[in-house]
Design a protein around this motif. Structure first.
Motif, PDB file in Angstrom:
ATOM      1  N   GLN A 243      -6.579  -5.841   3.867  1.00 18.27           N
ATOM      2  CA  GLN A 243      -5.710  -6.688   3.139  1.00 18.27           C
ATOM      3  C   GLN A 243      -6.116  -5.851   1.464  1.00 18.27           C
ATOM      4  OE1 GLN A 243      -3.773  -9.212   3.567  1.00 18.27           O
ATOM      5  NE2 GLN A 243      -3.189  -9.450   1.611  1.00 18.27           N
ATOM      6  N   SER A 244      -7.044  -5.420   1.553  1.00 17.88           N
ATOM      7  CA  SER A 244      -7.373  -4.876   0.100  1.00 17.88           C
ATOM      8  C   SER A 244      -6.802  -3.788  -0.163  1.00 17.88           C
ATOM      9  CB  SER A 244      -9.239  -4.855  -0.003  1.00 17.88           C
ATOM     10  OG  SER A 244      -9.550  -6.160  -0.198  1.00 17.88           O
ATOM     11  N   GLY A 245      -6.754  -2.969   0.918  1.00 24.40           N
ATOM     12  CA  GLY A 245      -5.775  -1.563   0.835  1.00 24.40           C
ATOM     13  C   GLY A 245      -4.314  -1.723   0.845  1.00 24.40           C
ATOM     14  N   PHE A 246      -3.926  -3.015   1.329  1.00 26.56           N
ATOM     15  CA  PHE A 246      -2.641  -3.052   1.125  1.00 26.56           C
ATOM     16  C   PHE A 246      -2.295  -3.698  -0.267  1.00 26.56           C
ATOM     17  CE2 PHE A 246       0.942  -6.539   1.189  1.00 26.56           C
ATOM     18  CZ  PHE A 246       1.968  -5.789   1.646  1.00 26.56           C
ATOM     19  N   LEU A 247      -3.220  -4.214  -0.880  1.00 27.00           N
ATOM     20  CA  LEU A 247      -3.094  -4.859  -2.356  1.00 27.00           C
ATOM     21  C   LEU A 247      -3.091  -3.627  -3.414  1.00 27.00           C
ATOM     22  CD1 LEU A 247      -5.076  -8.113  -2.433  1.00 27.00           C
ATOM     23  CD2 LEU A 247      -2.715  -7.898  -2.300  1.00 27.00           C
ATOM     24  N   GLN A 248      -3.965  -2.898  -3.132  1.00 26.18           N
ATOM     25  CA  GLN A 248      -3.877  -1.578  -4.015  1.00 26.18           C
ATOM     26  C   GLN A 248      -2.577  -0.871  -3.807  1.00 26.18           C
ATOM     27  OE1 GLN A 248      -6.871   0.571  -5.305  1.00 26.18           O
ATOM     28  NE2 GLN A 248      -7.138  -1.387  -5.759  1.00 26.18           N
ATOM     29  N   PHE A 249      -1.812  -0.655  -2.618  1.00 22.38           N
ATOM     30  CA  PHE A 249      -0.673  -0.005  -2.560  1.00 22.38           C
ATOM     31  C   PHE A 249       0.543  -0.903  -3.204  1.00 22.38           C
ATOM     32  CE2 PHE A 249       3.227  -0.115   0.044  1.00 22.38           C
ATOM     33  CZ  PHE A 249       3.802   1.082   0.064  1.00 22.38           C
ATOM     34  N   ASP A 255      -0.239   5.499  -2.879  1.00 25.50           N
ATOM     35  CA  ASP A 255       1.224   5.973  -2.388  1.00 25.50           C
ATOM     36  C   ASP A 255       1.436   5.605  -0.757  1.00 25.50           C
ATOM     37  OD1 ASP A 255       1.579   7.387  -5.142  1.00 25.50           O
ATOM     38  OD2 ASP A 255      -0.164   8.756  -4.112  1.00 25.50           O
ATOM     39  N   PHE A 256       0.552   5.343  -0.135  1.00 25.38           N
ATOM     40  CA  PHE A 256       0.997   5.234   1.471  1.00 25.38           C
ATOM     41  C   PHE A 256       0.104   4.308   2.011  1.00 25.38           C
ATOM     42  CE2 PHE A 256      -0.714   7.297   5.226  1.00 25.38           C
ATOM     43  CZ  PHE A 256       0.578   7.117   6.102  1.00 25.38           C
ATOM     44  N   VAL A 257       0.840   3.473   2.965  1.00 26.41           N
ATOM     45  CA  VAL A 257      -0.006   2.517   3.938  1.00 26.41           C
ATOM     46  C   VAL A 257       0.604   2.907   5.488  1.00 26.41           C
ATOM     47  CG1 VAL A 257      -0.296   0.220   4.852  1.00 26.41           C
ATOM     48  CG2 VAL A 257      -0.359   0.763   2.134  1.00 26.41           C
TER      49      VAL A 257
END
Length: 533
Positions: A243-249, A255-257
């Protein structure tokens, strides 16, 4: 007045400086590709590139003899061409002469050297070394010997015909590495890799960040003759929470998820699986087939009486709507597995499987009950928590047909062990291809591959299937071999040792300025053609 003009000049200069600094920062940003890994990279040594995070990084650092394009066609890599002997056992590779290892102190101060055929001899011998215990050793199990004929010719001889062998050589396990890195005492190749790839190693702070820089000596060029890669760097962070990675995106910091986690799938996708309107301007979604078949398996020599009867296994296959399941439980991410175990996107796909037919399912169940006297057949489905929603949907659908289905939830590691050891009679599983050949999936049903020593977890055994499977190994004509694959898959569907659920889809989300990323059925990350506008 003079003081005011001096002040105005200072402000103008400051604004110009800030503007230039901001523009310079933006220019740098478009040359760096950033993504997050929620799982750790275990090693940067290609011989140990077993898990996806490591494979993705090694894919930027290393090259092998051959490679795959996005359509899974085998293409030249360090080998510019190759020939296969008429009996299909001898492969002769002609190597490029313009491939260099990354500059490293191993070759002298700021030096490099050309890759030669003996480097492949060293690299494959290292893969076979029992002391190293590389997990990729299995890709050479059909190899009798290999040798450097001269600096630009490398030859591999097999002990038996194996038409899928070239596909194995596209895996990162078969990458070329320099012997100097292992000859030098104390050199830690795992954390300081030296390859030939489009990017070279810069920094790795484990579980924090990993940085790769452009390889200025890379040999590949695009269709217009421009040297690859376009990017200057790749920067990877390691936030464990998806979820944190998605918020950074979403904030534009990544640049990418890759893929869709339940924690954010309903945020970014509509119920029909389309990109949510609020992201349509800043985000691009790329989807395509993924060589992963999600299925349920029956242990045919287990203690469960009901699943030993083919009528019950077929009834379970007929007894639910796969398309409805994918639409409502996976936001449309997947394709109904009505064509056998071989997934869509792989040559050999196309066997007739099972469509939704509750009338046929009830007939089969009624026939079983009448003959056996078992009027309340109890079946336990073992799964993990991440697939509980699908298991409960199937439970409800099958109970409508008159079957007593119980769902048993296990930790993933426990379930995997129980499946291998035959402690569960009906289980949720998946099979992701290691290499682009349908033999990968059919090996699940070959009688000599019984688990725990092999991948035949159902302990399916059929003499005709075994005969076709062995015949396919001798067939060097791709079209004829794929017809054999379809026959085998059709035979498996008739006997129903499995319930194919769906063929997976790979999903990628990028910022709108990312171009050339692409997608492929093995979900490999290839960044040499990627650029940011």
């Amino acid at each position: 007045m003079r003081l005011f003009l001096k002040y105005l000049y200072s402000i103008s200069f400051l604004l110009l400086f800030v503007s230039c600094s901001k523009k310079e920062e933006e220019n740098k940003d478009v040359l760096v590709f950033r993504y997050n890994e929620n799982a750790a990279v275990n090693s940067l040594d290609p011989a140990f590139a077993k898990i996806r995070p490591s494979i993705w990084v090694c894919n930027q650092l290393f090259n092998g003899l051959v490679q795959l394009d996005d359509s899974l066609h085998i293409k030249p890599d360090i080998a510019r061409s190759w020939t296969v002997s008429p009996d299909g056992k001898t492969y002769t590779f002609n190597l490029r002469k313009d491939v260099y290892f990354h500059k490293n102190i191993l070759f002298g101060k700021d030096s490099t050297r050309t890759v030669v055929a003996s480097d492949f001899t060293y690299s494959l011998n290292r893969l076979l070394d029992e002391k190293i215990a590389a997990p990729g050793r299995w890709i050479l199990q059909s190899v009798e010997k290999f040798e450097a004929v001269n600096d630009s010719v490398f030859q591999i001889k097999l002990n038996k015909t194996f038409p899928a062998f070239l596909g194995l050589l596209t895996m990162k396990y078969a990458s070329v590495v320099p012997h100097e890195a292992f000859d030098k005492p104390g050199y830690d190749f795992r954390a300081n890799p030296v390859g030939t790839g489009p990017f070279q190693f810069k920094i790795w702070e484990e579980n924090v960040k990993l940085v790769l820089r452009k390889n200025p000596l890379y040999f590949e060029k695009d269709d217009k003759g421009v040297q690859l890669p376009y990017l200057e760097a790749v920067a990877i962070t390691f936030l464990p929470d998806k979820q944190s990675g998605f918020l950074q995106f979403v904030q534009g910091k990544l640049d990418f998820v890759s893929g869709l986690d339940p924690s954010y799938k309903d945020e970014i996708l509509t119920p029909k699986g389309e990109l949510a309107p609020k992201y349509s301007k800043d985000v691009k979604m790329i989807t395509g087939p993924y060589l992963n078949t999600e299925y349920l398996g029956f242990r045919l020599d287990g203690a469960d009486k009901a699943v030993k009867d083919k009528r019950i296994r077929q009834a379970l296959n007929y007894g639910f709507d796969r398309a409805k399941m994918i639409l409502f439980l996976r936001n449309g991410r997947g394709t109904a597995a009505t064509g056998g175990m071989i997934p869509n996107g792989l040559p050999g796909f196309g066997a007739k499987g099972y469509d939704y037919n509750p009338v046929k399912a009830r007939e089969l169940i009624a026939g079983y009950k009448k003959q056996t006297g078992d009027n309340n057949p109890a079946i336990q489905l073992s799964t993990s928590a991440s697939y509980l929603d699908i298991a409960e949907y199937l439970q409800r659908e099958w109970q409508k047909l008159g079957l007593n289905i119980q769902v048993d939830v296990n930790p993933p590691s426990t379930l995997t062990q129980s499946i291998s050891n035959g402690k569960v009679g009906f289980f949720k599983a998946s099979w992701i291809a290691d290499y682009p050949d349908a033999e990968n999936y059919l090996s699940l049903f070959y009688s000599k591959n019984f688990s725990p020593g092999g991948p035949n977890y159902t302990h399916f055994s059929n003499p005709e299937f075994d005969r076709l499977y062995e015949a396919a190994f001798l067939e060097t004509d791709d079209t004829k071999r794929q017809e054999l694959y379809k026959k085998m898959d059709a035979l498996v569907m008739e006997e129903a040792p499995v319930v194919p659920l769906f063929y997976d889809k790979a999903s990628r989300f990028t910022r709108s300025n990312v171009m050339g990323l692409g997608i492929n059925p093995l979900n490999l990350l290839v960044l040499k053609h990627t650029k940011k506008d």
